[in-house]
Enzyme design. Structure first.
Site, PDB file in Angstrom:
ATOM      1  N   HIS A 142      49.873  45.180  34.865  1.00 34.92           N
ATOM      2  CA  HIS A 142      48.961  45.035  33.376  1.00 34.92           C
ATOM      3  C   HIS A 142      48.787  45.911  32.449  1.00 34.92           C
ATOM      4  O   HIS A 142      48.203  45.223  31.714  1.00 34.92           O
ATOM      5  CB  HIS A 142      47.629  44.159  34.306  1.00 34.92           C
ATOM      6  CG  HIS A 142      46.859  44.868  34.773  1.00 34.92           C
ATOM      7  ND1 HIS A 142      46.473  45.673  36.244  1.00 34.92           N
ATOM      8  CD2 HIS A 142      45.134  45.512  34.141  1.00 34.92           C
ATOM      9  CE1 HIS A 142      45.513  47.134  36.765  1.00 34.92           C
ATOM     10  NE2 HIS A 142      44.497  46.679  35.014  1.00 34.92           N
ATOM     11  N   ASP A 187      51.588  45.875  41.085  1.00 40.13           N
ATOM     12  CA  ASP A 187      50.982  46.285  39.814  1.00 40.13           C
ATOM     13  C   ASP A 187      51.914  48.061  39.176  1.00 40.13           C
ATOM     14  O   ASP A 187      50.652  48.846  39.081  1.00 40.13           O
ATOM     15  CB  ASP A 187      49.730  45.958  39.850  1.00 40.13           C
ATOM     16  CG  ASP A 187      49.054  45.483  38.261  1.00 40.13           C
ATOM     17  OD1 ASP A 187      49.755  46.016  37.584  1.00 40.13           O
ATOM     18  OD2 ASP A 187      48.161  45.371  38.601  1.00 40.13           O
ATOM     19  N   SER A 246      42.297  51.501  36.212  1.00 40.31           N
ATOM     20  CA  SER A 246      43.896  50.885  36.613  1.00 40.31           C
ATOM     21  C   SER A 246      44.907  52.090  36.168  1.00 40.31           C
ATOM     22  O   SER A 246      44.383  52.833  35.131  1.00 40.31           O
ATOM     23  CB  SER A 246      43.820  49.487  35.567  1.00 40.31           C
ATOM     24  OG  SER A 246      43.229  48.865  36.429  1.00 40.31           O
TER      25      SER A 246
HETATM   26  N1  ARG Z   1      40.912  42.845  37.536  1.00 39.23           N
HETATM   27  C1  ARG Z   1      41.894  44.695  36.687  1.00 39.23           C
HETATM   28  C2  ARG Z   1      40.833  44.935  36.168  1.00 39.23           C
HETATM   29  O1  ARG Z   1      40.002  44.438  35.983  1.00 39.23           O
HETATM   30  C3  ARG Z   1      43.368  43.343  36.915  1.00 39.23           C
HETATM   31  C4  ARG Z   1      43.395  42.083  35.787  1.00 39.23           C
HETATM   32  C5  ARG Z   1      44.536  42.299  34.998  1.00 39.23           C
HETATM   33  N2  ARG Z   1      45.013  41.078  35.874  1.00 39.23           N
HETATM   34  C6  ARG Z   1      44.341  39.778  35.691  1.00 39.23           C
HETATM   35  N3  ARG Z   1      45.071  38.691  36.599  1.00 39.23           N
HETATM   36  N4  ARG Z   1      43.575  39.335  35.290  1.00 39.23           N
HETATM   37  O2  ARG Z   1      41.903  44.855  35.099  1.00 39.23           O
HETATM   38  N1  GLU Z   2      42.205  45.929  36.716  1.00 37.87           N
HETATM   39  C1  GLU Z   2      41.076  47.294  36.883  1.00 37.87           C
HETATM   40  C2  GLU Z   2      41.654  48.126  35.321  1.00 37.87           C
HETATM   41  O1  GLU Z   2      42.339  47.853  34.298  1.00 37.87           O
HETATM   42  C3  GLU Z   2      40.870  48.477  37.749  1.00 37.87           C
HETATM   43  C4  GLU Z   2      39.993  47.246  38.255  1.00 37.87           C
HETATM   44  C5  GLU Z   2      38.469  48.146  38.557  1.00 37.87           C
HETATM   45  O2  GLU Z   2      37.853  47.949  37.783  1.00 37.87           O
HETATM   46  O3  GLU Z   2      38.022  48.475  39.324  1.00 37.87           O
HETATM   47  O4  GLU Z   2      40.830  49.202  35.009  1.00 37.87           O
END
Ligand code: ARG
Ligand code: GLU
Length: 735
Positions: free
Chosen positions: A84, A221, A650
């Site tokens: 991502h 990922d 991330s």
């Molecule tokens: N929750 C993760 C973060 O905060 C992954 C976000 C990307 N994926 C998604 N399905 N939106 O960045």
């Molecule tokens: N998916 C998050 C990022 O893009 C990390 C998840 C979190 O917030 O801990 O940094």
């Protein structure tokens, strides 16, 4: 009586674990954390984690384009980060014939690696405390404005001096603990970073939004890039002559397996947290701010989802918008639940009470005993403005796509007024391009539906004085409002067939037309109100709040001198540490810490846009063809641990007791996402891809074993020397 006991217990739990929470500054680890980390199982020295005199793990950690983390995993600059995080680049190289998002991409040689515009990787050289230099000539009593200007000028001089002395480095001055501490950070910034490999999205984004923020998780990922440098191994802009960067350090990868209780540490660039809010503001967030923002997005997402499920072209054009809007929406919901479930507000209140009592008992701190109540007051006064501000942001800016789009025409109108023909023509060309891009993934029908559903929420929320357009709408009955909003869309010129042509032909005439457009007028009025009323008042409150917060975190540190404190995340390099750990999410629901390919298969829904799988992965699963990456006939996929992480982490490396790479951080588990405000090790978990799954996908699925050949693999687990029991024994930290 019961309640008192309960509070006391809550306090004991939260204080006893507090040293394991935290995102720590790497240069202070030796001083603040090292002995605890050792007790938990760490087997390398603090110097091996961070040093300026010799190569250390920090030399393998990369700030990936400012928003994510990555790590170097070979002596040829091979960089690992999340799928991502690299998705924008993967997408940018994709065409209908070569769709790397759908099919994945594996460069077969360095010559096939794909250069990227606007992508950089930064490696930290040194973190230096310059608090004294920056605060020189200031006093705590001095008016905030004067103090700020001295700080700005001291900082500016310091930066100028360093930039002149070290032209090959980049410098950044950052404030910590609300301005109680200043650090000067030097780094090397590499601009030639090429795409090397990525799995198809059915692996890299498996589970998509349904599984986002969730555990158990089954997403691969990750993506691979390579950092290039000039002939002297120094940062340089893209050139075909550049060579793979040879880092001072790259990470070894351990595929020997992990076990419940193993020590883990996350090294990366967490973006932002709010760990020192008074309980009253945490309550404001979970009781008012989050529910409000969620309620707006509920409507947007429901409208989008409904059409996306029926219409594949809408699905394509809205899939990344949906991911963006739903990501925070889902996290806010998790925060509310987490705060409830851990009784965070009561625990925080008890901590505040202890702070007040301590202040009263220590003469130098007596003047600080009212800080919590003063802060509470200010935050509560700010709340109505904060809510109005979010009403604009969620509705007028993020929610209604056309409203944000039309704001872009204001310069055209200015140029038309100024009768600057050449500039006007140029601007019209820019806007024509912009509109084409906008329309490429815009669904008019969805947007007006969103608008009639959410603009009334804004109209109801806004209580401060507004302009004519807004107040006229506010005065109407709901049905009338909807009719008016619908008309805004029907009458707006931007969506007419000939608009782009007309704009290029006769920008002056079109500027007049836009100036008369009701949607433009309304959107501009809302934006202006946001800037001049809402944001201005919000900023005034924040000046006062920040000054008090600075005093509060300072007083906290003096009240509890034996307790180590960590600053809020601010996109600087940090270390978090914890253990691989299962958890009890709620009554009778216990989660294991590791998932396997079996779980990927369980979720498989052929043809689904979130849970489809490539046939090749299914074949490998059926043959159990896992190579050296399987364990007891199963292939590990993801795992969770108690490391304190946030957005920006991330792509962060998750290291074992010897500093070897075992996981790639990409998310947190739903039950514990309130950790940005309140960390509770009983349910806060970071989510990682197991490196064995990453290597399996590269090697067995992608057939890119030559990439694995570049890496240093370790096949045995570090000897276990930690006392697993110390997870249960409360540690006394003197707060
Ligand atoms: N929750 C993760 C973060 O905060 C992954 C976000 C990307 N994926 C998604 N399905 N939106 O960045
Ligand atoms: N998916 C998050 C990022 O893009 C990390 C998840 C979190 O917030 O801990 O940094």
């Amino acid at each position: 009586m019961k309640r008192v006991l309960f509070l006391a217990l809550g306090l004991l739990v939260s204080l006893s674990i507090s040293a394991k929470e935290g995102m720590w500054l790497p240069h202070l680890i030796a001083q603040l954390n090292y002995s605890e980390m050792q007790r938990m199982g760490l087997q390398i020295s603090a110097e091996e984690i961070y040093s300026v005199n010799q190569s250390s793990l920090k030399d393998a950690i990369v700030h990936f384009n400012g928003g994510c983390t990555g790590e170097l995993i070979s002596d040829k600059g091979l960089l690992l980060t999340n799928h991502h995080c690299g998705l924008g680049q993967i997408q940018s190289h994709s065409t209908d014939e070569n769709n790397y998002v759908v099919d994945g991409f594996w460069a077969q040689s360095m010559a096939e690696e794909l250069p990227n515009q606007n992508l950089y990787a930064a490696i930290i050289q040194e973190i230096r405390d310059v608090t004294n230099d920056v605060l020189m000539g200031t006093t705590a009593e001095m008016p905030a404005e004067k103090r700020d200007s001295i700080i700005r000028s001291n900082g500016g001089m310091l930066l100028a001096k360093m930039r002149e002395a070290y032209p090959e480095l980049d410098f950044e001055l950052k404030d910590f603990f609300y301005g109680n501490q200043y650090l000067l950070i030097s780094k090397k910034i590499f601009n030639d970073v090429r795409l090397v490999g990525a799995p198809p999205k059915s692996i890299g984004k498996y589970g998509a939004d349904t599984d986002n923020w969730m555990w158990p998780r089954h997403t691969g990922d990750f993506s691979l890039f390579r950092v290039y440098a000039n002939a002297d191994n120094k940062p340089a802009d893209y050139s075909a002559e550049n060579q793979p960067y040879q880092p001072a350090k790259h990470l070894k990868i351990n595929i020997g397996g992990i076990e419940e209780g193993d020590f883990t540490m996350v090294y990366g660039f967490p973006g932002s947290t709010q760990q020192y809010l008074p309980s009253a503001e945490v309550a404001n967030i979970v009781n008012d701010i989050n529910p409000f923002r969620i309620s707006v997005r509920d409507r947007i997402l429901a409208i989008w989802d409904n059409k996306m499920r029926r219409d594949s072209s809408t699905q394509l054009s809205y899939v990344s918008k949906f991911a963006r809007v739903s990501n925070s929406w889902k996290r806010w919901k998790g925060e509310i639940l987490g705060v409830e479930r851990t009784n965070a507000l009561e625990v925080l209140k008890a901590e505040e009470k202890l702070f007040v009592q301590t202040c009263k008992a220590i003469p130098e701190l007596q003047k600080d005993q009212n800080l919590v109540s003063e802060l509470t007051d200010l935050y509560n006064k700010r709340k109505p403005i904060a809510l109005e501000r979010y009403a604009y942001i969620e509705v007028g800016y993020l929610g209604i796509e056309a409203f944000r789009h039309v704001l872009g025409y204001s310069k055209l109108l200015e140029l038309a007024e100024a009768e600057d023909e050449a500039a006007l023509k140029e601007e019209a060309e820019r806007l024509a391009k912009r509109l084409k891009g906008f329309k490429a993934d815009y669904d008019f029908d969805l947007d007006w539906r969103v608008a009639v559903n959410i603009l009334p929420i804004y109209l109801e929320m806004i209580k401060t004085e507004v302009g004519e357009e807004v107040s006229e709408l506010q005065a109407l009955k709901h049905e009338k409002q909807i009719k008016e909003i619908r008309e805004l869309f029907d009458e707006a010129p931007y969506f007419e067939e000939d608009f782009i042509e007309d704009l290029l032909d006769d920008p002056e005439r079109m500027a007049k037309k836009i100036a008369d457009d009701d949607m433009y007028e309304l959107s501009l009025e809302m934006y202006t109100h946001f800037l001049t009323v809402l944001n201005a008042r919000y900023r005034d409150y924040n000046l006062e709040i920040d000054a008090l917060q600075a005093r509060y975190v300072n007083a906290l540190q003096r009240a509890f001198p034996k307790k180590p404190f960590y600053p809020d995340a601010n996109s600087t390099l940090r270390v978090a540490y914890g253990r691989v750990a299962s958890y009890q999410a709620r009554d009778a629901v216990k989660y294991e810490s590791q998932t396997y390919l079996e779980g990927v298969m369980e979720k498989y829904v052929p043809g689904d846009y979130e849970f489809d799988l490539p046939q090749k992965l299914i074949d490998l699963y059926e043959r159990k063809d896992y190579g050296p990456y399987g364990q007891d006939g199963k292939l590990p996929v993801c795992f969770v641990a108690t490391n304190h992480t946030t957005g920006g982490n991330s792509g962060s490396p998750v290291l074992n007791a010897k500093g070897e790479l075992i996981g790639l951080n990409f998310d947190r588990a739903w039950d514990g996402v309130m950790s940005d405000m309140y960390f509770d090790p009983s349910i806060c978990r970071n989510v990682m891809v197991d490196l064995r799954y990453v290597l399996f996908i590269i090697d067995k699925f992608g057939g890119a074993s030559y990439l694995v050949d570049e890496m240093d693999l370790v096949t045995t687990r570090p000897d276990s020397i930690m006392e697993k029991s110390d997870a249960q024994v409360p540690e006394t930290i003197g707060m």
